[in-house]
Design a protein around this motif. Structure first.
Motif, PDB file in Angstrom:
ATOM      1  N   ALA A  30     -12.684-132.883 -77.232  1.00  0.00           N
ATOM      2  CA  ALA A  30     -12.007-132.625 -75.951  1.00  0.00           C
ATOM      3  C   ALA A  30     -10.786-131.736 -76.158  1.00  0.00           C
ATOM      4  O   ALA A  30     -10.518-130.842 -75.349  1.00  0.00           O
ATOM      5  CB  ALA A  30     -11.602-133.939 -75.296  1.00  0.00           C
ATOM      6  N   GLU A  31     -10.031-131.956 -77.243  1.00  0.00           N
ATOM      7  CA  GLU A  31      -8.867-131.121 -77.539  1.00  0.00           C
ATOM      8  C   GLU A  31      -9.286-129.700 -77.887  1.00  0.00           C
ATOM      9  O   GLU A  31      -8.634-128.738 -77.479  1.00  0.00           O
ATOM     10  CB  GLU A  31      -8.060-131.732 -78.688  1.00  0.00           C
ATOM     11  CG  GLU A  31      -7.370-133.025 -78.325  1.00  0.00           C
ATOM     12  CD  GLU A  31      -6.769-133.732 -79.519  1.00  0.00           C
ATOM     13  OE1 GLU A  31      -5.630-134.209 -79.387  1.00  0.00           O
ATOM     14  OE2 GLU A  31      -7.430-133.816 -80.579  1.00  0.00           O
ATOM     15  N   ASP A  33     -12.083-128.205 -76.850  1.00  0.00           N
ATOM     16  CA  ASP A  33     -12.552-127.598 -75.602  1.00  0.00           C
ATOM     17  C   ASP A  33     -11.382-127.151 -74.741  1.00  0.00           C
ATOM     18  O   ASP A  33     -11.399-126.053 -74.170  1.00  0.00           O
ATOM     19  CB  ASP A  33     -13.443-128.566 -74.827  1.00  0.00           C
ATOM     20  CG  ASP A  33     -14.762-128.848 -75.530  1.00  0.00           C
ATOM     21  OD1 ASP A  33     -15.163-128.058 -76.417  1.00  0.00           O
ATOM     22  OD2 ASP A  33     -15.387-129.875 -75.199  1.00  0.00           O
ATOM     23  N   LYS A  34     -10.350-127.979 -74.653  1.00  0.00           N
ATOM     24  CA  LYS A  34      -9.164-127.632 -73.871  1.00  0.00           C
ATOM     25  C   LYS A  34      -8.491-126.389 -74.450  1.00  0.00           C
ATOM     26  O   LYS A  34      -8.118-125.464 -73.732  1.00  0.00           O
ATOM     27  CB  LYS A  34      -8.180-128.791 -73.842  1.00  0.00           C
ATOM     28  CG  LYS A  34      -6.933-128.492 -73.045  1.00  0.00           C
ATOM     29  CD  LYS A  34      -5.972-129.666 -73.047  1.00  0.00           C
ATOM     30  CE  LYS A  34      -4.688-129.298 -72.312  1.00  0.00           C
ATOM     31  NZ  LYS A  34      -3.689-130.359 -72.386  1.00  0.00           N
ATOM     32  N   ASN A  37     -10.179-123.137 -73.747  1.00  0.00           N
ATOM     33  CA  ASN A  37     -10.148-122.757 -72.334  1.00  0.00           C
ATOM     34  C   ASN A  37      -8.732-122.596 -71.816  1.00  0.00           C
ATOM     35  O   ASN A  37      -8.507-122.591 -70.612  1.00  0.00           O
ATOM     36  CB  ASN A  37     -10.910-123.790 -71.499  1.00  0.00           C
ATOM     37  CG  ASN A  37     -12.396-123.645 -71.671  1.00  0.00           C
ATOM     38  OD1 ASN A  37     -12.968-122.640 -71.277  1.00  0.00           O
ATOM     39  ND2 ASN A  37     -13.024-124.620 -72.291  1.00  0.00           N
ATOM     40  N   THR A  38      -7.780-122.458 -72.721  1.00  0.00           N
ATOM     41  CA  THR A  38      -6.381-122.247 -72.368  1.00  0.00           C
ATOM     42  C   THR A  38      -6.043-120.773 -72.589  1.00  0.00           C
ATOM     43  O   THR A  38      -6.329-120.241 -73.668  1.00  0.00           O
ATOM     44  CB  THR A  38      -5.465-123.124 -73.259  1.00  0.00           C
ATOM     45  OG1 THR A  38      -5.808-124.498 -73.040  1.00  0.00           O
ATOM     46  CG2 THR A  38      -4.008-122.909 -72.936  1.00  0.00           C
TER      47      THR A  38
END
Length: 77
Positions: A30-31, A33-34, A37-38
């Motif tokens: 999740a980290e 992926d974040k 996408n930042t």
């Protein structure tokens, strides 16, 4: 693709003025992926010529990440 593997690992940072964050723990998916996408701009130092195509593929897969390529050369001038 080497660029994909190296960019997140080699360009992590923390709140201490841009110094690398300690690598005492692994990032969760999740980290990752974040982060991917930042909106981010990376400077990619390389001595390999013709990496433009690989960087373009990386930027297509992760459109919020801009990669500036700097060819630092090899050895002494």
């Amino acid at each position: 693709m080497a660029v994909t593997a190296l960019a997140p690992a080699g360009c992590s940072s923390s709140d201490n003025g841009g110094s690398p964050a300690p690598s005492s723990s692994k990032a969760s998916q999740a980290e990752i992926d974040k982060a991917m996408n930042t909106p981010t701009t990376l400077t990619f130092w390389t001595w390999v010529s013709n990496v433009d195509d690989e960087v373009k593929l990386f930027e297509q897969k992760y459109p919020k990440i801009k990669v500036n390529i700097e060819n630092v050369g090899q050895g002494l001038d």
